[in-house]
Design a protein around this motif. Sequence first.
Motif, PDB file in Angstrom:
ATOM      1  N   SER A  25      31.583  37.901 -52.731  1.00 34.52           N
ATOM      2  CA  SER A  25      30.865  37.879 -54.001  1.00 34.52           C
ATOM      3  C   SER A  25      30.882  39.268 -54.632  1.00 34.52           C
ATOM      4  O   SER A  25      30.787  40.281 -53.937  1.00 34.52           O
ATOM      5  N   ARG A  28      26.643  40.115 -54.593  1.00 35.65           N
ATOM      6  CA  ARG A  28      25.733  39.930 -53.455  1.00 35.65           C
ATOM      7  C   ARG A  28      26.429  40.252 -52.145  1.00 35.65           C
ATOM      8  O   ARG A  28      27.635  40.035 -52.000  1.00 35.65           O
ATOM      9  N   ARG A  33      24.055  36.156 -50.225  1.00 31.81           N
ATOM     10  CA  ARG A  33      24.707  34.931 -50.710  1.00 31.81           C
ATOM     11  C   ARG A  33      24.284  33.733 -49.867  1.00 31.81           C
ATOM     12  O   ARG A  33      24.034  32.636 -50.400  1.00 31.81           O
ATOM     13  N   ASP A  34      24.192  33.931 -48.556  1.00 30.89           N
ATOM     14  CA  ASP A  34      23.716  32.862 -47.672  1.00 30.89           C
ATOM     15  C   ASP A  34      22.301  32.432 -48.060  1.00 30.89           C
ATOM     16  O   ASP A  34      21.995  31.238 -48.114  1.00 30.89           O
ATOM     17  N   ASP A  36      20.844  32.590 -50.927  1.00 35.44           N
ATOM     18  CA  ASP A  36      20.866  31.831 -52.172  1.00 35.44           C
ATOM     19  C   ASP A  36      21.353  30.406 -51.947  1.00 35.44           C
ATOM     20  O   ASP A  36      20.848  29.459 -52.545  1.00 35.44           O
ATOM     21  N   ARG A  37      22.334  30.236 -51.075  1.00 34.73           N
ATOM     22  CA  ARG A  37      22.829  28.885 -50.792  1.00 34.73           C
ATOM     23  C   ARG A  37      21.752  28.032 -50.126  1.00 34.73           C
ATOM     24  O   ARG A  37      21.639  26.838 -50.404  1.00 34.73           O
TER      25      ARG A  37
END
Length: 395
Positions: A25, A28, A33-34, A36-37
């Motif tokens: 990303s 991030r 990022r994890d 956010d997922r």
Amino acid sequence: MSQTRASFAEDPAASRGRHVFEPASRTRTPFARDRDRIIHATAFRRLKEKTQVFVAHEGDHYRTRLTHSLEVAQIARSLAHALRLDDDLAETIALAHDLGHPPFAHAGEDELQAQMADYGGFDHNVQSFRVITELEVRYPKFPGLNLSWETVEGVIKHNGPVMHHLGEPAWKTVAAYAPGGGANWDLRLDTFASLEAQCAAIADDIAYNNHDVDDGVQAGLFTLADLAEVPLIGPCLAEARRDWPALDDRMIRLEAVRRMIGIMVDDVLAETERRLAEHRIVTAEDVRLAPQMMVQFSAGMMADLGVLRRFLFERMYRHYRVNRTRSQARRVLSQLFHLFMEEPEVMPPEWSAQALSDDPVKRARAVCDYIAGMTDRYAIEVHGKLFSLDLALDL
């Protein structure tokens, strides 16, 4: 992170990557990022109506799995920051740790374990793992959320090595992530997880012990007077009354719980720093190969928590009102399970297609996955529509 990262912290720039390669990303770190997922995942949204102790519809002020997970994430992030770890990774694992819990808390888990005894078993930790690796369907290139190695490792190993579980039927999915297990992604199931994962694990203990005291008083299962001689909370109540003699009981309760959280956090930080020094922990690899968990309570705190937990078990978790709810919940899930096994066509198409298998184990797993993903409210609603003639006209 604004502060200097400790040498034993996980470095997002050195992440072992994802099971399916994705470009990095631009905005991030892999761990952010994890996070956010997970927040965008369907399973995470459903936690808002899954029981912690009280069924979600019993009151707006009691904790649910969602509010519990948020409290765990806040404490885990605070611990990680104080230890100069990666805040994002600790928060991410905390947010994901309960994704596999079925409706109705431990009553729901107990019932699914009973129903799945002949079909491969059920374990909520394994279910959380399966949610992030296969059950969430959001991306066209891969099943699950394709989280980074460090996050997936932390979700399944936050309580310690899991090799001793791999012989259990429910852990068959996880066994594929051992060397030569078929998944081609070794999660090093025989070692401890990162310090960030261990922060998430201890934050879970801190959160539920404190909010169960808070919720138990609010529910009228016990009073502040009943807590006067209980370790940790009793002294905090006395100190709050001494410092704020004019406060009402509600504010005294809130102030005492706040102080108890602080005491437990301080204890964990002191004990963790002691263990890191004793075992000469320098790198993240040292953490994984250590002979014990590094992030832990002191012996004195463990003794006090044992007394507090016994109080909560006797006065809250086995209170007759909670027992009634547990009994109702188990009947609801038992009846749903048997009906879906006999008539899988009454499930939604995406689930009935999986359950219409001649293999009873595959059918049971599809039924179990469908039920485990339900919220309390949805399970009650579906049960009502399928078993109540009065509601049948609303189908």
